[in-house]
Design a protein around this motif. Structure first.
Motif, PDB file in Angstrom:
ATOM      1  N   VAL A  32      24.557   7.429 -77.592  1.00 15.61           N
ATOM      2  CA  VAL A  32      24.853   6.236 -76.793  1.00 15.61           C
ATOM      3  C   VAL A  32      23.547   5.736 -76.189  1.00 15.61           C
ATOM      4  CG1 VAL A  32      26.144   5.261 -74.866  1.00 15.61           C
ATOM      5  CG2 VAL A  32      27.157   7.081 -76.248  1.00 15.61           C
ATOM      6  N   VAL A  33      23.201   4.502 -76.486  1.00 12.21           N
ATOM      7  CA  VAL A  33      21.957   3.936 -75.978  1.00 12.21           C
ATOM      8  C   VAL A  33      22.232   3.260 -74.638  1.00 12.21           C
ATOM      9  CG1 VAL A  33      20.053   2.348 -76.411  1.00 12.21           C
ATOM     10  CG2 VAL A  33      21.117   3.580 -78.318  1.00 12.21           C
ATOM     11  N   LEU A  34      21.489   3.680 -73.632  1.00 13.71           N
ATOM     12  CA  LEU A  34      21.646   3.126 -72.289  1.00 13.71           C
ATOM     13  C   LEU A  34      20.501   2.168 -71.966  1.00 13.71           C
ATOM     14  CD1 LEU A  34      22.583   6.342 -70.258  1.00 13.71           C
ATOM     15  CD2 LEU A  34      24.108   4.754 -71.454  1.00 13.71           C
ATOM     16  N   TRP A  35      20.845   1.112 -71.224  1.00 11.94           N
ATOM     17  CA  TRP A  35      19.832   0.194 -70.712  1.00 11.94           C
ATOM     18  C   TRP A  35      20.283  -0.227 -69.319  1.00 11.94           C
ATOM     19  CZ3 TRP A  35      15.020  -1.449 -71.360  1.00 11.94           C
ATOM     20  CH2 TRP A  35      14.601  -2.591 -70.677  1.00 11.94           C
ATOM     21  N   GLN A  36      19.661   0.368 -68.304  1.00 10.50           N
ATOM     22  CA  GLN A  36      20.012   0.085 -66.921  1.00 10.50           C
ATOM     23  C   GLN A  36      21.534  -0.008 -66.757  1.00 10.50           C
ATOM     24  OE1 GLN A  36      17.637  -3.491 -66.297  1.00 10.50           O
ATOM     25  NE2 GLN A  36      15.818  -2.283 -65.796  1.00 10.50           N
ATOM     26  N   PRO A  37      22.234   1.071 -67.067  1.00  7.05           N
ATOM     27  CA  PRO A  37      23.704   1.029 -67.091  1.00  7.05           C
ATOM     28  C   PRO A  37      24.316   0.774 -65.719  1.00  7.05           C
ATOM     29  CG  PRO A  37      22.908   3.288 -67.224  1.00  7.05           C
ATOM     30  CD  PRO A  37      21.702   2.404 -67.377  1.00  7.05           C
ATOM     31  N   LYS A  38      25.413   0.045 -65.727  1.00  5.30           N
ATOM     32  CA  LYS A  38      26.190  -0.207 -64.520  1.00  5.30           C
ATOM     33  C   LYS A  38      27.168   0.950 -64.311  1.00  5.30           C
ATOM     34  CE  LYS A  38      25.962  -5.213 -65.289  1.00  5.30           C
ATOM     35  NZ  LYS A  38      26.735  -6.448 -65.559  1.00  5.30           N
ATOM     36  N   PRO A  39      27.746   1.074 -63.111  1.00  7.87           N
ATOM     37  CA  PRO A  39      28.682   2.184 -62.857  1.00  7.87           C
ATOM     38  C   PRO A  39      29.825   2.261 -63.864  1.00  7.87           C
ATOM     39  CG  PRO A  39      28.075   1.134 -60.794  1.00  7.87           C
ATOM     40  CD  PRO A  39      27.461   0.298 -61.887  1.00  7.87           C
TER      41      PRO A  39
END
Length: 329
Positions: A32-39
């Protein structure tokens, strides 16, 4: 790869015919690629972990969030901080290598907001077992929320691939020229045979180029019509006959450049290079009619077009630092 390597050992053929086979949870993993993920993205990721034992989050955010990473690890999710090196391609490559090296036979690629059904992994793994080859790429049937319809397939056998709707198809695997990366499953044999995702593409057309490269190398690319996934790309804007995902200017650069490069690079196999100018003009028209920051975006598209034409890849900032700076504001 055969069925025995995907499904739990010891299951008899007659039992398999009578009931769904159980999936070996150690045979697959997901990146899973994350980019400044939100809650809400983090909450969703923890739910995905309940269906996937080997879940790896590759955080492409510029700065590592120690608290976030600690929370994910506490919930059994491995974390690697990639800091956007190589863009989305770099994140896929780092994650896939880690999971394949750990013994996974199939790796799923997911976005932080990928909307998966409860039976997603089981249904996709059953399709992988029917792919007919150790090397394969299998994607789900994707419903694009912005467009309000399922994404079509493109026959890899045709010299001039045309979009073929699959809205009414609910059974079987359909060969296609490419699948979108989100939700797709790649076997270890396919990753060895096709190679890694192109990090000089950085973002945009990464999955399309990979699918065409896989097909050229004899690796089947398939859509599993029995599993669906919902996707929503960008902030959708529609005015009259024009509609757009409303991406920022720097992404317009990559979309323009990589489209030109990918289609031209495969012109000897498929007659798709004629789409280059059409796609470029369509991007410009959408920007002029629907979007803000028109000058920056049109400049980005134009620069990307000529870079793609002459095969000048790499990051926007490295290639054109001043133009990239202008397009980021």
């Amino acid at each position: 790869m055969n069925d025995a390597s995907l499904f739990a050992a010891g299951e008899r053929a007659e039992e398999t015919a009578a009931a769904p086979a159980s999936i070996d949870p150690d045979s697959f993993g997901a990146v899973v690629v994350l980019w400044q993920p939100k809650p809400e993205h983090v909450d969703h990721l923890e739910r995905v972990r309940g269906a996937c034992r080997h879940l790896l989050a590759v955080d492409n955010s510029p700065q590592a969030d120690a608290a976030l990473h600690a929370r994910l690890r506490a919930n059994g999710i491995e974390v690697l901080h990639n800091a956007n090196r190589g863009g989305i391609s770099g994140a896929y490559n780092v994650g896939a290598r880690a999971l394949f090296d750990a013994g996974r036979q199939v790796v799923f690629l997911l976005d932080q907001d990928s909307q998966l059904g409860a039976d997603f992994f089981a249904g996709m793994m059953r399709a992988c077992a029917r792919a007919g080859s150790d090397a394969f790429i299998v994607g789900p049937k994707v419903f694009e929320v912005n467009l309000g319809r399922y994404l079509p397939v493109f026959s890899p056998q045709l010299r001039l691939p045309k979009p073929e709707p699959i809205d009414d198809r609910t059974q079987g695997l359909i060969p296609t020229l490419f699948v979108i990366s989100s939700g797709s499953a790649i076997s270890a044999a396919a990753f060895r045979q096709v190679g890694e995702f192109r990090e000089d593409y950085f973002i945009e057309y990464v999955d399309i180029e990979y699918g065409m490269r896989a097909t050229r190398n004899g690796v089947p690319v398939l859509v599993n019509t029995e599993v669906q996934m919902r996707q929503q790309v960008g902030e959708y804007v529609k005015r009259g006959i024009f509609s757009t995902s409303n991406h920022v200017a720097w992404r317009r650069y990559y979309a323009s450049r990589n489209a030109v490069h990918a289609l031209r690079s495969n012109a000897s196999r498929w007659s798709i290079h004629w789409l280059i100018e059409l796609l470029t003009l369509h991007q410009v028209a959408c920007v002029l009619v629907c979007e803000q920051h028109k000058l920056r975006k049109v400049v980005a598209i134009a620069v990307g077009y000529f870079d793609g034409l002459f095969g000048k890849l790499g990051t926007f900032e490295q290639r054109h630092p001043r133009v990239a700076a202008f397009c980021k504001h």
